[in-house]
Enzyme design. Structure first.
Site, short mmCIF file in Angstrom:
data_model
loop_
_atom_site.label_atom_id
_atom_site.label_comp_id
_atom_site.label_asym_id
_atom_site.label_seq_id
_atom_site.Cartn_x
_atom_site.Cartn_y
_atom_site.Cartn_z
CG HIS A 83 25.48 1.33 50.91
ND1 HIS A 83 25.76 0.56 49.80
CD2 HIS A 83 24.31 0.86 51.38
CE1 HIS A 83 24.79 -0.31 49.61
NE2 HIS A 83 23.88 -0.14 50.56
CG ASP B 232 28.83 0.42 48.21
OD1 ASP B 232 29.06 0.83 49.37
OD2 ASP B 232 27.69 0.13 47.81
CB SER C 135 22.69 -3.18 50.99
OG SER C 135 21.94 -2.42 50.08
#
Length: 482
Positions: free
Chosen positions: A120, A152, A228
């Site tokens: 992402h 992901d 992230s």
């Protein structure tokens, strides 16, 4: 020796385990010696020990990932009205290209400049430029060599003309225990590299809803936007997870963060280095979780495991002797709580070997060996772009097979029929709301079983189209004008 974890003693008490890591300390121990004892700090002095040696080892491998996306500016439907175009010109409201920036973190996993981050972080609907900034201030353009939406995760390669880079070592994430100390390293809010500490709050979280393969490490180490793709490390400075998401109502950290275990990360990195395509083993069986009532009716002490609801006649589960109604309770001796945990354990075995399944059938426990092999592509996918005056024009479809189902992250029940692979947003299919993964079940009261049959049916002119679309296990009936 290769490693000696020194347990600090303070006032005759054991201090914080594994806080200091000595490499090649003279006279410390032989190569075979390894002390791996976890002890709770027993004094204030023990708690005051520093994480600095761990950070010095791991921090240089954590990078910032900057992505510039070229996207088309959304346009209001009003701009297509002839009234507006008459007064403002034909160029009024025409979509324009704009630049969209995103920021995340990543981790160098080998000295050749291979970086793993979250999917992402680099995801975009248009052309992208990726730049990676190192801890020492250097910046390099990067190319995408693998992206895997199901986990992901994404893997990048730095364009560095042969330069060498610091690389983190992988830990075995299965060795983690609840209560272990961990550090999260990343670039929250773009303020610069930041280290936070905490503990492993929980393991094997499977009901988070972040990705298809759910088996997350939960930690209370502060994780914020920008973290992230960053590293979750143990007190050896080794990678135990990739920080991925937080549970938050405000957008900030509330002490509930989730990381993808390093064992899954290794599978994706190895796939990237072997050609850029993820190959996952195929179980060849559909599963459902156990409820308390179901577990009681089967004579199980607790509702843990995955019940087999269907086996593919040509799949490895059939050859391993699995039957409908069997409950899989372990894989290679490790208990599984639900289908998500089983899928994680099975996928991280990789392709080309075997796994031992622990089963419960008719009140008896036993084991069987199953091959870890790739899913079959039967029937052939026969991909086709649909065009013409029909509701599905602008979509790309294929025949369903176990291989196609696996690529789309669908369950093994979905192995017959026609599935949507791609949809153009400004097309009949896009306006219909069609999505990748949708299954075209029926058209004008005809059951659709192949791409060839669908193409023939769509050539028949009609005033009304009656469609049946399956999504998420539910079938929706639609009627639209021709």
């Amino acid at each position: 020796m290769t490693r000696l974890e020194v347990l600090l003693r303070t006032g005759g008490k054991f201090g914080l385990a594994a806080l200091i890591v000595l490499l090649g300390a003279p006279g410390a121990a032989s190569a075979q010696d390894e002390v791996v004892t976890k002890v709770v700090p027993k004094s204030a002095a023990a708690v005051k020990q520093s994480f600095a040696p761990v950070v010095k080892r791991a921090a240089p491998t954590v990078v910032n990932v900057y992505v510039r996306h070229k996207v088309q500016q959304a346009v209001s439907p009003l701009f297509n009205d002839p009234f507006f175009r008459r007064f403002f010109g034909q160029q009024f409201g025409v979509p324009r290209e704009r630049i969209q920036n995103s920021l995340g973190s990543g981790v160098l996993v080998n000295s050749e400049g291979v970086v793993v981050t979250n999917y992402h972080v680099i995801r975009s609907g248009g052309e992208s430029e990726i730049t990676v900034a190192l801890n020492d201030g250097r910046e390099f353009p990067a190319s995408l060599i693998l992206k895997d939406e199901q986990t992901d995760l994404a893997v990048l390669r730095l364009e560095s003309d042969g330069a060498k880079f610091p690389a983190i070592e992988f830990a075995n994430s299965d060795s983690l225990e609840v209560g272990d100390l961990v550090l999260a390293i990343g670039d929250p809010f773009g303020v610069g590299q930041t280290v936070t500490s905490g503990i492993v709050s929980a393991l094997a979280r499977t009901k988070v809803g972040i990705s298809d393969y759910q088996f997350f490490i939960q930690t209370d180490a502060a994780i914020n936007p920008g973290n992230s793709g960053g590293a979750l490390v143990d007190l050896d400075g080794h990678l135990v997870g990739i920080n991925t998401a937080i549970f938050s109502k405000s957008g900030g950290s509330h002490g509930i963060g989730f990381a993808i275990p390093s064992n899954m990360v290794q599978v994706i990195v190895q796939s990237a280095l072997k050609g850029g395509k993820v190959q996952r083993p195929w179980l060849g069986a559909s599963l459902q979780p156990l409820t308390s009532d179901l577990a009681e009716s089967l004579g199980l002490a607790r509702p843990a495991g995955a019940m087999v609801t269907r086996v593919h006649e040509k799949g490895p589960a059939t050859r391993a002797g699995l039957k409908v109604g069997d409950v899989i309770v372990s894989i290679d001796g490790k208990d599984v709580q639900d289908p998500e945990a089983l899928q994680y354990r099975f996928v991280t075995k990789g392709v080309g070997g075997t796994a031992e399944l622990g089963l419960y059938r008719d009140g008896k426990r036993f084991t069987t060996t199953i091959a870890t092999e790739v899913p079959i592509e039967e029937p052939p996918r026969n991909e086709r772009d649909l065009t013409g005056a029909n509701p599905f024009a602008g979509s790309r479809v294929a025949n369903l097979s176990p291989a196609v189902s696996a690529e789309l992250g669908m369950n093994d029940d979905s192995d017959k029929g026609v599935v949507v692979l791609e949809v153009e947003s400004r097309s009949n299919a896009g306006r219909l709301g069609l999505r990748p993964g949708d299954i075209i079940v029926g058209v004008n009261d005809q059951k659709i079983e192949s791409v060839k049959q669908l193409s023939v049916v769509l050539q028949i002119r009609t005033a009304l189209w009656k469609l049946a679309i399956e999504r998420g296990g539910k079938v929706f009936d639609l009627t639209i004008r021709g």
